[in-house]
Enzyme design. Structure first.
Site, PDB file in Angstrom:
ATOM      1  N   LYS A  56      -9.784  11.760 -13.466  1.00  0.00           N
ATOM      2  CA  LYS A  56     -10.079  12.725 -14.546  1.00  0.00           C
ATOM      3  C   LYS A  56      -8.815  13.435 -15.014  1.00  0.00           C
ATOM      4  O   LYS A  56      -8.865  14.306 -15.867  1.00  0.00           O
ATOM      5  CB  LYS A  56     -11.064  13.780 -14.049  1.00  0.00           C
ATOM      6  CG  LYS A  56     -12.397  13.245 -13.565  1.00  0.00           C
ATOM      7  CD  LYS A  56     -13.247  14.431 -13.106  1.00  0.00           C
ATOM      8  CE  LYS A  56     -14.524  13.971 -12.431  1.00  0.00           C
ATOM      9  NZ  LYS A  56     -15.204  15.100 -11.765  1.00  0.00           N
ATOM     10  N   HIS A  67       8.165   4.809   3.802  1.00  0.00           N
ATOM     11  CA  HIS A  67       6.914   4.606   4.541  1.00  0.00           C
ATOM     12  C   HIS A  67       7.169   4.976   6.010  1.00  0.00           C
ATOM     13  O   HIS A  67       7.222   4.118   6.880  1.00  0.00           O
ATOM     14  CB  HIS A  67       6.479   3.144   4.397  1.00  0.00           C
ATOM     15  CG  HIS A  67       5.076   2.845   4.808  1.00  0.00           C
ATOM     16  ND1 HIS A  67       4.287   3.734   5.527  1.00  0.00           N
ATOM     17  CD2 HIS A  67       4.308   1.746   4.610  1.00  0.00           C
ATOM     18  CE1 HIS A  67       3.104   3.174   5.746  1.00  0.00           C
ATOM     19  NE2 HIS A  67       3.091   1.971   5.191  1.00  0.00           N
ATOM     20  N   ARG A 114      -1.162   8.190   0.414  1.00  0.00           N
ATOM     21  CA  ARG A 114      -0.421   7.054  -0.154  1.00  0.00           C
ATOM     22  C   ARG A 114      -0.538   7.132  -1.661  1.00  0.00           C
ATOM     23  O   ARG A 114      -1.612   7.397  -2.194  1.00  0.00           O
ATOM     24  CB  ARG A 114      -1.004   5.739   0.351  1.00  0.00           C
ATOM     25  CG  ARG A 114      -0.493   4.544  -0.437  1.00  0.00           C
ATOM     26  CD  ARG A 114      -0.849   3.247   0.193  1.00  0.00           C
ATOM     27  NE  ARG A 114      -0.113   3.056   1.435  1.00  0.00           N
ATOM     28  CZ  ARG A 114      -0.094   1.908   2.107  1.00  0.00           C
ATOM     29  NH1 ARG A 114      -0.783   0.867   1.661  1.00  0.00           N
ATOM     30  NH2 ARG A 114       0.594   1.782   3.224  1.00  0.00           N
ATOM     31  N   ARG A 136      -4.296  -1.569   6.869  1.00  0.00           N
ATOM     32  CA  ARG A 136      -3.780  -1.049   8.135  1.00  0.00           C
ATOM     33  C   ARG A 136      -3.519   0.443   8.115  1.00  0.00           C
ATOM     34  O   ARG A 136      -3.952   1.166   9.010  1.00  0.00           O
ATOM     35  CB  ARG A 136      -2.437  -1.711   8.489  1.00  0.00           C
ATOM     36  CG  ARG A 136      -2.521  -2.921   9.361  1.00  0.00           C
ATOM     37  CD  ARG A 136      -1.363  -3.833   9.046  1.00  0.00           C
ATOM     38  NE  ARG A 136      -1.443  -4.204   7.645  1.00  0.00           N
ATOM     39  CZ  ARG A 136      -2.219  -5.172   7.190  1.00  0.00           C
ATOM     40  NH1 ARG A 136      -2.905  -5.900   8.007  1.00  0.00           N
ATOM     41  NH2 ARG A 136      -2.289  -5.441   5.898  1.00  0.00           N
ATOM     42  N   THR A 137      -2.775   0.894   7.131  1.00  0.00           N
ATOM     43  CA  THR A 137      -2.311   2.284   7.221  1.00  0.00           C
ATOM     44  C   THR A 137      -3.503   3.234   7.209  1.00  0.00           C
ATOM     45  O   THR A 137      -3.613   4.121   8.052  1.00  0.00           O
ATOM     46  CB  THR A 137      -1.319   2.592   6.089  1.00  0.00           C
ATOM     47  OG1 THR A 137      -0.285   1.616   6.146  1.00  0.00           O
ATOM     48  CG2 THR A 137      -0.701   3.963   6.264  1.00  0.00           C
TER      49      THR A 137
HETATM   50  C1  NCD Z   1       3.354  -2.125   3.799  1.00  0.00           C
HETATM   51  C2  NCD Z   1       3.324  -1.115   2.665  1.00  0.00           C
HETATM   52  O1  NCD Z   1       2.249  -0.659   2.274  1.00  0.00           O
HETATM   53  O2  NCD Z   1       4.400  -0.785   2.210  1.00  0.00           O
HETATM   54  N1  NCD Z   1       2.098  -2.283   4.377  1.00  0.00           N
HETATM   55  C3  NCD Z   1       1.753  -1.464   5.406  1.00  0.00           C
HETATM   56  O3  NCD Z   1       1.564  -0.279   5.224  1.00  0.00           O
HETATM   57  N2  NCD Z   1       1.710  -1.984   6.629  1.00  0.00           N
HETATM   58  C4  NCD Z   1       4.000  -3.402   3.439  1.00  0.00           C
HETATM   59  C5  NCD Z   1       3.453  -4.168   2.262  1.00  0.00           C
HETATM   60  O4  NCD Z   1       2.504  -3.738   1.608  1.00  0.00           O
HETATM   61  O5  NCD Z   1       3.999  -5.232   2.013  1.00  0.00           O
END
Ligand code: NCD
Length: 303
Positions: A80, A129, A101, A51-52
């Protein structure tokens, strides 16, 4: 130049304005189709995501911009041994904005200190997040009309769940919000969050019993047990199915409860609930894209 590392960096007015922009995008998508023409978003994902990452990419495409990046650390120079600082400086030469991320808490902050373009934290380890929180806030606003006077149940892995940490950090700024923290004792909310809520005289209930808490809740935020943060697989296996939301467990729930989940879902919500009008988690996915569009516009300073 401004980044977004922690949700608390946004004022309440800015959150209102992001929500207003997202609602306007929903109503008038064509108006936004060229806003980021010629701009590039770099998605630097050192950890798995569906999703993200895709929602950031879809957001930039829907604004008329372009996207470049990688979706796993192994395919980047991190494999590397390149530092976050050097990666951030390099990507600043190619793109206009970064979504990052990383499994290490603080990595996007380090990137923002070294990049010459805005950096968005798309999840750092078990820490924060903020853009998931923006998705959550738009969902709550559209479902409930306001953030005030809500009793919010957060259930599951409150220790490692970064979405929970950021959501609490956002909702605590509204009036008369009560938190019900539902988790196994091993996965309770981190001490620093509990202490800070106590210090500000928040009404916080901590419990292991989801069903007993159910009837009080306006929002139920379910979360996945974060397998990748456990040091011990046995411990994960023991805790992974601590909470499974089923239709029976909703028997005492309010008729206007909103059920949220940042997804991915493993086992925490029975699929039978997907058709319940109280299930909001797939709306939440869509809302995340609109809020990321609004955020990209804000950080790039596009009118
Ligand atoms: C979440 C995350 O990555 O923290 N997912 C997301 O970005 N929607 C929640 C999860 O991974 O459980």
């Amino acid at each position: 130049m401004r980044s977004l590392i922690d949700i608390a960096e946004l004022s309440l007015q800015e959150i209102d304005s992001l929500i207003a922009t997202a609602n306007d995008i929903i109503d008038n998508p064509k108006k936004y189709a060229d806003k980021c023409r010629g701009k590039k978003l770099a998605t630097l994902f050192f950890e798995p995501s569906t999703r993200t990452r895709l929602s950031f990419e879809a957001a930039m495409y829907e604004l008329g911009g372009n996207v470049l990046g990688f979706s796993e650390a192994q395919s980047s120079s991190a494999a590397k041994g390149e530092s976050i600082a050097d990666t951030a400086k390099t990507v600043s030469c190619y793109a206009d904005i970064i979504a990052m991320r990383h499994p290490k808490e603080g990595a996007p902050l380090v990137a923002s200190m070294n990049a010459s373009i805005p950096v968005i934290n798309a999840g750092d380890g078990g820490h924060n997040h903020p853009t998931q929180t923006l998705a959550d806030l738009l969902t709550i606003k559209r479902e409930k009309g306001s953030f005030d006077n809500l009793t919010v149940g957060l259930c599951g892995d409150l220790k490692f769940g970064r979405t929970v940490h950021s959501l609490i950090n956002a909702l605590r700024r509204y009036k008369n919000v009560k938190f019900v923290l539902i988790s196994p004792t091993e996965l309770r909310i981190p001490e620093y969050i509990r202490e800070s809520l106590k210090k500000d005289n928040f009404e916080v209930v901590e419990t292991t019993d989801l069903e007993a808490a159910m009837s009080d809740l306006d929002i139920l935020y379910m979360t996945r047990v974060q397998r990748e943060r456990f040091f011990n697989e046995e411990e994960y296996l023991r805790l992974k199915d601590s909470y499974i939301l089923t239709t029976e467990k909703l028997a005492n729930a309010k008729q206007d409860l909103s059920i949220l989940h940042p997804l991915p879902r493993v086992n925490e919500i029975s699929v039978a609930i997907d058709n319940d009008p109280r299930a909001c988690y797939f709306k939440q996915v869509l809302n995340g894209k609109y809020m990321r569009m609004a955020l990209i516009l804000m950080l790039l300073g596009v009118e």
